[in-house]
Design an enzyme around this catalytic site. Structure first.
Site, mmCIF file in Angstrom:
data_model
loop_
_atom_site.group_PDB
_atom_site.id
_atom_site.type_symbol
_atom_site.label_atom_id
_atom_site.label_comp_id
_atom_site.label_asym_id
_atom_site.label_seq_id
_atom_site.Cartn_x
_atom_site.Cartn_y
_atom_site.Cartn_z
ATOM 1 C CB CYS A 85 41.386 -2.073 56.575
ATOM 2 S SG CYS A 85 42.080 -2.774 58.079
ATOM 3 C CG HIS A 87 45.443 -3.169 60.577
ATOM 4 N ND1 HIS A 87 44.128 -3.564 60.509
ATOM 5 C CD2 HIS A 87 46.163 -4.246 60.169
ATOM 6 C CE1 HIS A 87 44.055 -4.819 60.107
ATOM 7 N NE2 HIS A 87 45.264 -5.253 59.897
ATOM 8 C CB CYS A 235 40.885 0.443 65.072
ATOM 9 S SG CYS A 235 39.659 0.131 63.789
ATOM 10 N N GLY A 236 42.755 2.007 62.470
ATOM 11 C CA GLY A 236 42.860 3.235 61.665
ATOM 12 C C GLY A 236 41.522 3.865 61.342
#
Ligand code: PYC
EC number: 5.1.1.8
Length: 310
Positions: A85, A87, A235-236
């Site tokens: 994830c 962020h 969204c990383g």
């Protein structure tokens, strides 16, 4: 159970510092699988109402098996674990800096899908060097109920994404409900058509693109997360999947900066270097802010101590 909450470009993260379940030994992927299968109540109690809400990503700190890493981390949402994830990794870096556990510079974290590296640039700014990301399929056309044909790419950025270049619905805050409905329909259409990630993996994130509002940004996105919430940040892992597609199309050179805007207008600066496996090694730079330092209380008499699951 002590938790620190933060948001990265608007998207919330809750880091669990202590009081998590005993996941035994083994690789991080094995311990993550144990968390998902055996400790659903723990995950739900941390991220769901009444303590949380559907957009929160939990980050459980665990001992790393790789001695080069500062920490191991397992990310989870209101439905399941996440492979990686972006962020939440930015949020984790800022949280550990807030606690005085790390200082400016480079640090590695072990995730179930591999080791990622951060550069803590200042108290709120972090660059994440993600795992190698790649495009699996280009221009997959689906028949989406009530919409017609929709074409997109399938790519891996630490989670699986279906990326649609031109959203048929404008990417505005006022359209969150129709955008959510549309992306849920696209996800259903993928399932019906049997389109998957590698080894039959469920494509659980859908990403739509359109023109940016910020004149310095190249694109705006809307990202549907697995549990049905939308990502407030760009969204990383979605940016990583996008970089893989841009690189594969020859549309962005290695090292060239690209500004990706989210549906709420927040931005990440993103770029890539070629990866050893033919994909890309993405770098995602964004800002996070700590919003609370709290102790979660689990009263045995509380009927909703393990979260509200409908
Ligand atoms: O930033 O990678 C990300 C992410 C995935 C789901 C929510 N945020």
């Amino acid at each position: 159970m002590r938790v620190i909450d933060s948001h990265t470009a608007g998207e919330p993260t809750r880091v669990v510092l202590d009081g998590g379940p005993d996941l035994g030994s083994g690789t991080l992927a094995e311990r993550a699988a144990r968390l998902e299968v055996e400790h659903l109540d723990f995950c739900a109690s941390v991220v769901l109402e009444p303590r949380g809400h559907d957009a929160i990503i939990g980050a459980l700190l665990v001992p790393p098996s790789n001695p080069d890493c500062v920490a191991g981390v397992i990310y989870f949402n209101n439905l399941q674990n996440l492979g990686m994830c972006g962020h939440a990794t930015i949020g984790l870096g800022v949280t550990l800096a807030h606690l005085g556990r790390i200082g400016p510079g480079r640090h590695k974290f072990e995730t179930p899908v591999g080791v990622v590296e951060i550069d803590l640039i200042d108290a709120n700014t972090v660059s994440v060097v993600n795992i190698e990301s790649y495009r699996l399929a280009k221009d997959v056309t689906l028949e989406v109920e009530g919409i017609g044909p929709v074409t997109g790419d399938v790519a891996w950025g630490g989670n699986w994404f279906f990326l649609v270049k031109n959203s048929p619905v404008a990417l505005t805050g006022a359209n969150i409900r129709p955008l959510t409905d549309l992306t849920l329909k696209i996800r259903d259409a993928l399932e019906k058509a049997g389109v998957t990630g590698k080894d039959g993996a469920w494509i659980d994130h859908i990403e739509l693109f359109g023109p940016a509002e910020d004149p310095s940004a190249q694109s705006r996105n809307f990202v549907l997360c697995p549990g049905g919430a939308y990502d407030r940040s760009p969204c990383g892992t979605g940016c990583s999947a996008k970089l893989a597609c841009l690189a594969a199309d020859g549309a962005l050179a290695p090292g060239e900066d690209y500004l990706q805007e989210s549906v709420i207008g927040s931005t990440y600066k993103i770029s890539y270097q070629p990866g050893p496996g033919g994909g890309v090694i993405p770098t995602i730079t964004g800002q996070a802010f700590v919003t609370s330092d709290a102790n979660l209380i689990f009263n045995p008499a509380d009927p909703y101590r393990a979260g509200i699951r409908l």
